[in-house]
Write a protein that holds these residues in place. Structure first.
Motif, mmCIF file in Angstrom:
data_model
loop_
_atom_site.group_PDB
_atom_site.id
_atom_site.type_symbol
_atom_site.label_atom_id
_atom_site.label_comp_id
_atom_site.label_asym_id
_atom_site.label_seq_id
_atom_site.Cartn_x
_atom_site.Cartn_y
_atom_site.Cartn_z
ATOM 1 N N PHE A 279 2.044 33.682 44.147
ATOM 2 C CA PHE A 279 1.013 32.589 43.558
ATOM 3 C C PHE A 279 0.382 33.107 42.477
ATOM 4 O O PHE A 279 0.445 32.889 40.926
ATOM 5 N N LYS A 286 3.260 30.691 33.766
ATOM 6 C CA LYS A 286 3.396 29.610 33.497
ATOM 7 C C LYS A 286 2.519 29.533 32.077
ATOM 8 O O LYS A 286 2.312 28.631 31.379
ATOM 9 N N ASN A 315 11.411 22.709 41.124
ATOM 10 C CA ASN A 315 11.181 21.454 40.456
ATOM 11 C C ASN A 315 12.700 20.348 40.160
ATOM 12 O O ASN A 315 12.722 19.510 39.308
ATOM 13 N N SER A 326 2.978 21.659 37.459
ATOM 14 C CA SER A 326 1.296 21.888 38.158
ATOM 15 C C SER A 326 1.290 23.010 39.171
ATOM 16 O O SER A 326 2.856 24.174 40.031
ATOM 17 N N ASP A 327 0.630 23.591 38.509
ATOM 18 C CA ASP A 327 -0.593 24.194 39.842
ATOM 19 C C ASP A 327 0.265 24.322 40.945
ATOM 20 O O ASP A 327 0.725 25.513 42.329
ATOM 21 N N ASP A 328 0.293 23.039 41.901
ATOM 22 C CA ASP A 328 0.285 23.108 43.335
ATOM 23 C C ASP A 328 1.869 23.206 43.516
ATOM 24 O O ASP A 328 2.596 23.968 44.370
ATOM 25 N N SER A 329 3.025 22.906 42.585
ATOM 26 C CA SER A 329 4.270 22.763 42.184
ATOM 27 C C SER A 329 4.548 25.148 42.219
ATOM 28 O O SER A 329 5.109 25.063 43.275
ATOM 29 N N ARG A 331 2.299 27.117 43.543
ATOM 30 C CA ARG A 331 2.047 27.159 44.905
ATOM 31 C C ARG A 331 2.887 27.051 46.185
ATOM 32 O O ARG A 331 3.921 28.255 46.872
ATOM 33 N N HIS A 332 3.318 26.095 46.108
ATOM 34 C CA HIS A 332 4.623 25.801 47.037
ATOM 35 C C HIS A 332 6.195 26.190 46.808
ATOM 36 O O HIS A 332 6.559 27.198 47.620
ATOM 37 N N TYR A 333 5.791 26.913 45.416
ATOM 38 C CA TYR A 333 7.285 27.467 45.281
ATOM 39 C C TYR A 333 7.116 29.191 45.720
ATOM 40 O O TYR A 333 7.548 29.820 46.471
ATOM 41 N N GLU A 335 5.160 29.743 48.402
ATOM 42 C CA GLU A 335 5.299 29.651 49.563
ATOM 43 C C GLU A 335 6.250 30.024 50.358
ATOM 44 O O GLU A 335 6.986 30.132 51.517
#
Length: 410
Positions: A279, A286, A315, A326-329, A331-333, A335
């Motif tokens: 992460f 980014k 995405n 986005s930071d959430d995207s 983070r999910h990637y 993971e």
């Protein structure tokens, strides 16, 4: 005993009965080790094996160089319903004792990653050491000898075989298990255990490649031959070792290790970047507006990266603009990269398995002498027992240790 394991005695079977103090069924690693040990104790020992040559599994293991032990052995390296069972034998005959034996015979060996020891030249050098020890101990080894009938009466075991009839006071079952069917592996040891009322834990292939169906078989086939250094988790156990893509699924040390803990219907989880703070690195990409593809290629082969980005575009973009993710995207990637969850369809079966999980219940056997608690003079050693080691020389060390412990007790 079940008919499928024993043929009927042939009409030309010898009528005379030949007595030995000890008969060992199986001329593999544990059987030969036990035989030499018992022979040095002054016992008359006969080893019987239905295969054409002794120690065939040693000959082909480790790519023909045999990973015969490991520098770091503990009970944590073994799978058994009774996790304490292996401790006694392993402590009494550690890997250092076997290393001392092969060094006395001048065996050239090499240490590889994770403490694995291999013959430098060929596994047949190790077989010759075992045969020499048996010769010095006065042990007889009879190959091409199939067991046809087995009975017990008046304290003696009577074996009717394709090479005659033999009797003994002590019978050791070192027959191995079901893996490597091409080496004439059978379930004979399990049949003997059941004949005398011993429980046998259900068996399944171990240290075996995993197969996939449908789209994942096709995808992995396109990457066949590619190896990755990853972390693989199954059944709550993780292994940091290489995996290998094949035409039918996944193999390599990490997958073989995980296969011992995988159950049908359950997933395996692969961390593609186990040594990275994924992460944090994605956030840095980014900030820099750098290429995801180029970043992945620092750690993974280009072929893998190309396929991965097709399977899992960030995405839904083949070449995403990292600055706008986005930071959430991210983070999910991250993971996804660290927890790649896959569902194998099956194992590659006993033909491809290096070991067999399950076997004779260790609660039925003394952990010090390996004698069956319900049946005097009957012993079980090696892989026929419900003891399975991790990849890396642990199964051979179990063979040496259980063989010596039993041999001293005969």
């Amino acid at each position: 005993m079940p008919d499928h394991s024993f043929t009927s005695p042939s009409s030309n079977t010898y009528s005379e009965s030949t007595f030995r103090d000890v008969i060992i069924i199986g001329a593999g690693a544990s059987g030969l080790m036990c035989a030499a040990t018992a022979g040095y104790q002054g016992k008359q020992v006969l080893v019987l094996d239905h295969a054409p040559k002794a120690a065939a599994k040693i000959r082909i293991s480790g790519g023909g160089k045999c990973n015969f032990t490991n520098m770091d052995i503990s009970s944590e390296n073994y799978i058994c319903q009774n996790p304490h069972f292996v401790k006694s034998a392993l402590s009494r005959y550690p890997s250092s004792a076997f290393i001392e034996l092969v060094e006395r015979h001048g065996l050239a060996y090499e240490q590889r990653e994770l403490g694995k020891l291999f013959c430098s030249e060929r596994a047949s050098d190790l077989i010759q050491i075992l045969r020499t020890e048996c010769d010095w101990a006065g042990v007889e080894v009879q190959t091409r000898c199939a067991i046809q009938q087995l009975s017990y009466e008046d304290g003696l075991y009577r074996l009717t075989t394709s090479q005659g009839v033999f009797q003994c006071a002590k019978l050791v079952v070192a027959s191995g298990a079901l893996s490597f069917a091409k080496l004439k592996a059978t379930g004979l040891g399990y049949d003997i255990a059941r004949q005398f009322g011993l429980n046998v834990i259900e068996t399944r292939p171990g240290l075996v490649p995993l197969s996939f169906a449908g789209r994942w078989q096709k995808r992995f086939g396109e990457l066949s031959g590619l190896a990755l250094d990853v972390s693989v988790t199954a059944g709550g156990r993780s292994f940091n070792e290489a995996i290998l893509f094949t035409h039918t699924g996944l193999s390599g040390p990490g997958i073989l290790q995980a296969s011992n803990y995988w159950q049908a219907g359950e997933p395996i989880v692969i961390n593609l970047l186990p040594k990275k703070d994924v992460f944090a690195e994605l956030l840095a990409l980014k900030k820099q507006g750098a290429s995801l593809s180029k970043w992945l290629q620092r750690y993974l082969p280009k072929r893998m990266v190309q396929q991965w980005l097709e399977w899992y575009p960030l995405n839904d973009q083949p070449q995403p603009d990292m600055a706008n993710i986005s930071d959430d995207s991210l983070r999910h990637y991250g993971e996804q990269l660290m927890n790649w969850t896959l569902y194998p369809s099956d194992t590659a079966g006993y033909d491809k398995a290096e070991v067999t999980l399950g076997g004779v219940d260790t609660d039925e056997v003394s952990q010090k002498s390996f004698e069956a608690k319900k049946q005097p003079g009957l012993y079980f050693i090696g892989e026929v027992l419900d003891v399975t080691g991790h990849l890396g020389g642990y199964n051979f060390q179990w063979a040496w240790a259980s063989g010596v412990a039993c041999g001293l007790a005969l």
